[in-house]
Design a protein around this motif. Structure first.
Motif, PDB file in Angstrom:
ATOM      1  N   LYS A 132       0.797  -1.228   0.000  1.00 24.17           N
ATOM      2  CA  LYS A 132       0.000   0.000   0.000  1.00 24.17           C
ATOM      3  C   LYS A 132       0.827   1.274   0.000  1.00 24.17           C
ATOM      4  O   LYS A 132       0.327   2.339  -0.392  1.00 24.17           O
ATOM      5  N   ALA A 133       2.082   1.215   0.434  1.00 25.55           N
ATOM      6  CA  ALA A 133       2.891   2.431   0.519  1.00 25.55           C
ATOM      7  C   ALA A 133       3.560   2.789  -0.805  1.00 25.55           C
ATOM      8  O   ALA A 133       4.062   3.897  -0.962  1.00 25.55           O
ATOM      9  N   LEU A 134       3.556   1.865  -1.756  1.00 23.79           N
ATOM     10  CA  LEU A 134       4.287   2.069  -2.998  1.00 23.79           C
ATOM     11  C   LEU A 134       3.408   2.653  -4.098  1.00 23.79           C
ATOM     12  O   LEU A 134       2.201   2.453  -4.133  1.00 23.79           O
ATOM     13  N   VAL A 135       4.064   3.354  -5.021  1.00 24.93           N
ATOM     14  CA  VAL A 135       3.424   3.746  -6.269  1.00 24.93           C
ATOM     15  C   VAL A 135       3.698   2.625  -7.271  1.00 24.93           C
ATOM     16  O   VAL A 135       4.848   2.237  -7.477  1.00 24.93           O
ATOM     17  N   SER A 173       9.855   4.970   1.944  1.00 26.06           N
ATOM     18  CA  SER A 173       8.898   5.988   2.376  1.00 26.06           C
ATOM     19  C   SER A 173       7.638   5.869   1.531  1.00 26.06           C
ATOM     20  O   SER A 173       7.667   5.354   0.404  1.00 26.06           O
ATOM     21  N   ARG A 174       6.542   6.341   2.080  1.00 26.98           N
ATOM     22  CA  ARG A 174       5.282   6.322   1.337  1.00 26.98           C
ATOM     23  C   ARG A 174       5.448   7.116   0.045  1.00 26.98           C
ATOM     24  O   ARG A 174       6.015   8.197   0.022  1.00 26.98           O
ATOM     25  N   ASP A 178       7.623   1.444  -7.076  1.00 20.90           N
ATOM     26  CA  ASP A 178       8.045   0.047  -7.002  1.00 20.90           C
ATOM     27  C   ASP A 178       9.253  -0.215  -7.899  1.00 20.90           C
ATOM     28  O   ASP A 178      10.080  -1.085  -7.612  1.00 20.90           O
ATOM     29  N   LEU A 179       9.404   0.572  -8.948  1.00 14.90           N
ATOM     30  CA  LEU A 179      10.577   0.433  -9.818  1.00 14.90           C
ATOM     31  C   LEU A 179      11.849   0.820  -9.077  1.00 14.90           C
ATOM     32  O   LEU A 179      12.910   0.209  -9.275  1.00 14.90           O
TER      33      LEU A 179
END
Length: 339
Positions: A132-135, A173-174, A178-179
């Motif tokens: 949930k914290a990742l783009v 960090s939020r 993901d890359l």
């Protein structure tokens, strides 16, 4: 003398009164409600930042109104040397004292992204897609596209990311892409692989670090107990040197993909495929999982043995054999007997 003493006492009382007022005022300030808008507010405290810089930056983003009071409060509470760098998330309402406590305790808003030894890249992607914290910048990309973005394809044509992601815990960090996590994990795998390759044993039947990575991934999937890794490696190294097929089940399972239902049958071992090391000689074309550091080490520094076979004992360890007759006896003892 009495007049001087009286004057001194009056001055002392005045100073005490001022000190009480100052302490009272500072206490009042420390408990003052700070309403943040919008909320929450994210703030990156950089490594080496002073209390003064932190106060100024918090004021600039609208968290504080009186940076000098915040700095004084921090110095009175001896907080200045204990500020911890990181990404912080401040919720409304809060107080200057709570801000200081948060930053001295290191209560940062970092999340853990964990990749497990032996995972496939499919499992890595699932972990990233559900975090949930990742783009999620890679969720719609193919494995081949990700390999190009990571730079894997530059060294290995038509490469896929399988095996190239180092299993570890990564703190983010939020809002981190993901890359970016994959790039960190790929660079760490490159570093670990190159370090182990530089310290490899002599006369290995491995022509490149990539071949060592492939072998390490097989060792990772074949080893139930860590202490067996070097011996498992020696079996595969010995087979490669003799031109024997590796005949390892995990490569067949990997090649079956979604068709594997949890039960590996004889016909599966006989069905030729790219990763079937029962029907094809040498290493498979790619890794089959993410090897950990111990498996990388075992791949390039196998045990000194003449072993050519091994079978699981049922307790996580393996029984190693030099001859086919010894191996068949071990299979009969540890598998066919149900032990």
């Amino acid at each position: 003398m009495l007049r001087w003493l009286k004057r001194f006492m009056l001055c002392l009382a005045g100073l005490v009164g001022l000190a009480v007022l100052a302490v009272g005022g500072l206490y009042f300030y420390s408990q003052q409600t700070l309403t943040l808008n919008p909320t929450p507010v994210n703030y990156d405290l950089r490594l080496g930042s002073s209390l003064r810089i932190a106060a100024q930056e918090l004021t600039a983003i609208g968290v504080l109104r009186e940076p000098y009071l915040f700095e004084i409060l921090g110095r009175v509470l001896l907080a200045a040397p204990h500020l911890k760098a990181g990404n912080y998330e401040f919720e409304s309402p809060t107080t200057p004292l709570k801000l200081l406590q948060k930053m001295t305790q290191g209560d940062v808003t970092q999340s853990a992204v964990r990749f497990i030894d032996g995972w496939t890249f499919k499992q890595v992607r699932q972990a990233l897609d559900t975090h949930k914290a990742l783009v999620h910048d890679t969720s719609e990309l193919s494995n081949e596209a990700i390999a190009r973005l990571l730079g894997i394809s530059e060294a290995i044509p038509n490469a896929i990311p399988e095996g190239w992601i180092f299993p570890d815990t990564y703190y983010v960090s939020r809002g981190t892409s993901d890359l970016a996590v994959l790039r960190r994990a790929y660079r760490l795998m490159q570093k670990q692989l190159n370090a182990q390759w530089a310290n490899r044993a002599t006369n290995l039947p491995l022509g490149s670090p990539y071949e060592a990575l492939i072998l390490a991934s097989i060792i990772e999937k074949e080893t139930g107990k860590g202490s067996d890794r070097a011996m498992v490696s020696s079996v595969f190294i010995n087979r490669l040197q003799l031109g024997m097929r590796l005949q390892t089940d995990p490569t067949v399972i990997y090649g079956m993909g979604e068709d594997f239902d949890g039960n590996l049958r004889r016909r599966d071992l006989q069905n030729d495929s790219t990763w079937n090391t029962y029907t094809r000689a040498g290493l498979p074309p790619t890794p089959i999982a993410m090897p950990g550091l111990a498996s990388l080490q075992a791949a390039v520094n196998p045990a000194d043995s003449k072993m050519l076979y091994f079978v699981a004992r049922g307790d996580g360890t393996s029984q190693f054999s030099r001859t086919l007759d010894e191996h068949n006896a071990a299979v009969s003892k540890y598998q066919r007997s149900g032990r």
